[in-house]
Design an enzyme around this catalytic site. Structure first.
Site, mmCIF file in Angstrom:
data_model
loop_
_atom_site.group_PDB
_atom_site.id
_atom_site.type_symbol
_atom_site.label_atom_id
_atom_site.label_comp_id
_atom_site.label_asym_id
_atom_site.label_seq_id
_atom_site.Cartn_x
_atom_site.Cartn_y
_atom_site.Cartn_z
ATOM 1 N N ASP A 75 32.552 -6.293 -34.403
ATOM 2 C CA ASP A 75 31.774 -5.057 -34.343
ATOM 3 C C ASP A 75 31.853 -4.427 -32.960
ATOM 4 O OD1 ASP A 75 31.132 -5.563 -36.918
ATOM 5 O OD2 ASP A 75 28.983 -5.908 -36.573
ATOM 6 N N ALA A 76 31.795 -5.271 -31.925
ATOM 7 C CA ALA A 76 31.825 -4.742 -30.555
ATOM 8 C C ALA A 76 33.162 -4.043 -30.289
ATOM 9 C CB ALA A 76 31.590 -5.859 -29.556
ATOM 10 N N ASP A 104 33.156 -0.784 -32.105
ATOM 11 C CA ASP A 104 32.343 0.202 -31.382
ATOM 12 C C ASP A 104 33.099 0.768 -30.182
ATOM 13 O OD1 ASP A 104 30.271 -0.070 -33.171
ATOM 14 O OD2 ASP A 104 29.146 -1.499 -31.949
ATOM 15 N N LEU A 140 23.803 6.196 -38.854
ATOM 16 C CA LEU A 140 22.818 6.390 -37.786
ATOM 17 C C LEU A 140 23.542 6.630 -36.474
ATOM 18 C CD1 LEU A 140 20.320 3.457 -38.516
ATOM 19 C CD2 LEU A 140 19.760 5.889 -38.639
ATOM 20 N N LYS A 195 17.197 -3.249 -37.122
ATOM 21 C CA LYS A 195 18.342 -2.733 -37.872
ATOM 22 C C LYS A 195 18.964 -3.905 -38.625
ATOM 23 C CE LYS A 195 22.358 0.184 -37.276
ATOM 24 N NZ LYS A 195 23.396 -0.815 -37.593
ATOM 25 N N ARG A 224 26.758 3.011 -50.406
ATOM 26 C CA ARG A 224 26.790 4.275 -49.668
ATOM 27 C C ARG A 224 28.116 5.014 -49.862
ATOM 28 N NH1 ARG A 224 26.187 3.912 -43.315
ATOM 29 N NH2 ARG A 224 28.413 3.545 -43.538
ATOM 30 N N GLU A 242 18.555 -1.836 -47.597
ATOM 31 C CA GLU A 242 19.636 -2.709 -47.162
ATOM 32 C C GLU A 242 19.633 -3.971 -48.009
ATOM 33 O OE1 GLU A 242 20.949 -0.980 -44.789
ATOM 34 O OE2 GLU A 242 22.445 -2.306 -43.896
ATOM 35 N N LYS A 244 12.668 6.177 -35.500
ATOM 36 C CA LYS A 244 12.677 7.391 -36.337
ATOM 37 C C LYS A 244 11.423 8.194 -36.024
ATOM 38 C CE LYS A 244 14.750 4.714 -40.095
ATOM 39 N NZ LYS A 244 14.486 3.987 -41.354
ATOM 40 N N LYS A 269 21.887 -0.381 -30.186
ATOM 41 C CA LYS A 269 22.666 -1.586 -30.511
ATOM 42 C C LYS A 269 22.497 -2.633 -29.414
ATOM 43 C CE LYS A 269 25.325 -0.777 -34.265
ATOM 44 N NZ LYS A 269 26.758 -0.751 -34.269
#
Ligand code: NAD
Length: 356
Positions: free
Chosen positions: A43-44, A47, A93, A127, A148, A185, A315, A339
């Site tokens: 993931d890093a 990103d 997001l 999250k 989604r 989720e 939010k 994150k």
């Protein structure tokens, strides 16, 4: 505004753009649609590629084409499931990677809404590192569950989602809208994930001895959740301990005379009263000190929760302000996802574990 022609962009920038887009699209396909495999990149790393693409497009705006990953929500519909057009667009997001960027966002919100930052109520939420799902309830009965996908069209996974014990097939309470889209989720609880992999490792020893093919050991709970939900046979999904947490609403067609809640946190109370699971970690915060305290708290307790998390979501609590702010082509403007820094060492150990 007229766009500069692509040919005016330096060749190096053009080819880097193609390279980044291809890598990101490939990672997205593996990340969102994999059943028994995993993404080639962490993931890093993803990103970092994504940030580089954003910066490249900021420097050369003509590259920010409609089909760029920076303009779209990841995840393509495959032909494995029937297409499910969403009643209302599903968004991703806006990611932020530092406390300063959280503050920049909050300051922008204060300017846009006219409510000073230390007075504006926001929900603070963990999250959940799982798979986005949209549940359609008609007159209180679950009629469809969809992934989604690209945000406009998802995949119909109703048969599989009906096997998830925490998803009510019929809502509790009363005054249900004629149509309500609940967003949430689907996740694989952390403890169950470790047990599941352990059982597979044991089974693999026997298989190895017998010379039969080995079972996939999942890389992480997110990967396990995605693989379990996207099974063609709902019986396999049913055998996995998946769970769901609701964290928003999409389309609402209210019953005549019914007023929806004015605040995000009131929606959570209502969803809970209707029997939908909401996060036990939700809070309402005001101002930067409270936001930072929430971030620090879950940084410390990150691995003690029911599920894995990869950050914190803030939010605006005021739904009217949310509506006024709206969304970009990819993300709502009224929310931000902080994150946590990547835990590289942990991931690498797991990767090795999988290959052994
Ligand atoms: P995201 O996962 O960063 O955030 C959006 C999603 O968060 C929403 O769709 C929602 O389902 C979910 N979410 C969880 N808790 C929530 C809460 N409390 N409130 C609201 N939403 C909540 O966005 P994305 O567009 O799905 O994916 C981008 C991220 O996924 C990347 O930053 C990267 O970490 C990861 N990714 C990794 C790879 C890879 O190859 N490793 C590929 C694609 C994406």
């Amino acid at each position: 505004t007229p766009q500069a022609p692509l040919t005016a962009i330096p060749a190096a920038a053009r080819s880097r753009w193609s390279e980044l887009v291809r890598m990101i699209e490939q990672a997205r396909d593996a990340y969102y649609n994999a059943v028994e495999s995993q993404s080639p990149v962490s993931d890093a790393h993803y990103d970092r590629l994504y940030r580089e693409l954003e910066e490249l497009e900021a420097a050369h705006p003509a590259l920010a084409r409609q089909d760029s990953p920076t303009r779209s929500v990841g995840g393509r519909a495959t032909t494995d499931f029937a297409p499910a057009p969403h009643h209302e667009r599903m968004y991703s997001l806006q990611d932020v990677f530092s406390i300063e960027e959280v503050q920049d966002w909050a300051t922008r919100m204060a300017v846009e809404t006219g409510v000073p930052d230390d007075e504006a109520a926001m929900t603070a939420e963990v999250k959940i590192d799982g798979l986005a799902i949209a549940l359609t309830y008609e007159h209180g009965a679950l009629t469809r569950a969809a992934t989604r996908g690209d945000g406009t069209t998802g995949e119909d996974v109703t048969g599989n989602v009906r096997t998830i014990a925490s998803v009510p097939l019929i809502l509790a309470g009363q005054d249900h809208p004629e149509l309500l889209e609940v967003r949430g989720e689907v996740y694989f609880p952390t403890a169950a994930f470790h047990e599941f992999n352990e059982a597979r490792r044991t089974e693999n020893l026997a298989r190895q001895a017998a010379g039969s093919p080995l079972l996939q050991v999942f890389a992480n709970p997110r990967n396990a959740a995605a693989g379990s939900l996207r099974q063609k046979d709902p019986a396999i999904t049913a055998s996995r301990p998946l769970a769901m947490i609701a964290h928003g609403v999409g389309a609402i067609r209210p019953a005549p005379g019914w007023q929806p809640p004015a605040l995000q946190h009131e929606w959570y109370e209502l969803l809970e009263a209707w029997g939908l699971p909401v996060s036990p970690y939700n809070a309402v915060v005001r101002g930067s000190a409270q936001r930072q305290a929430y971030i620090a708290r879950y940084a410390e307790h990150r691995h003690d929760l029911l599920h894995e998390i990869d950050g914190i979501v803030f939010k605006l609590d005021d739904r009217a302000a949310q509506r006024a702010l709206g969304a970009t082509s990819r993300v709502p403007r009224w929310a931000a996802a902080y994150k946590y820094p990547p835990e590289e060492v942990h991931t690498r150990l797991l990767d090795i574990d999988v290959q052994v």
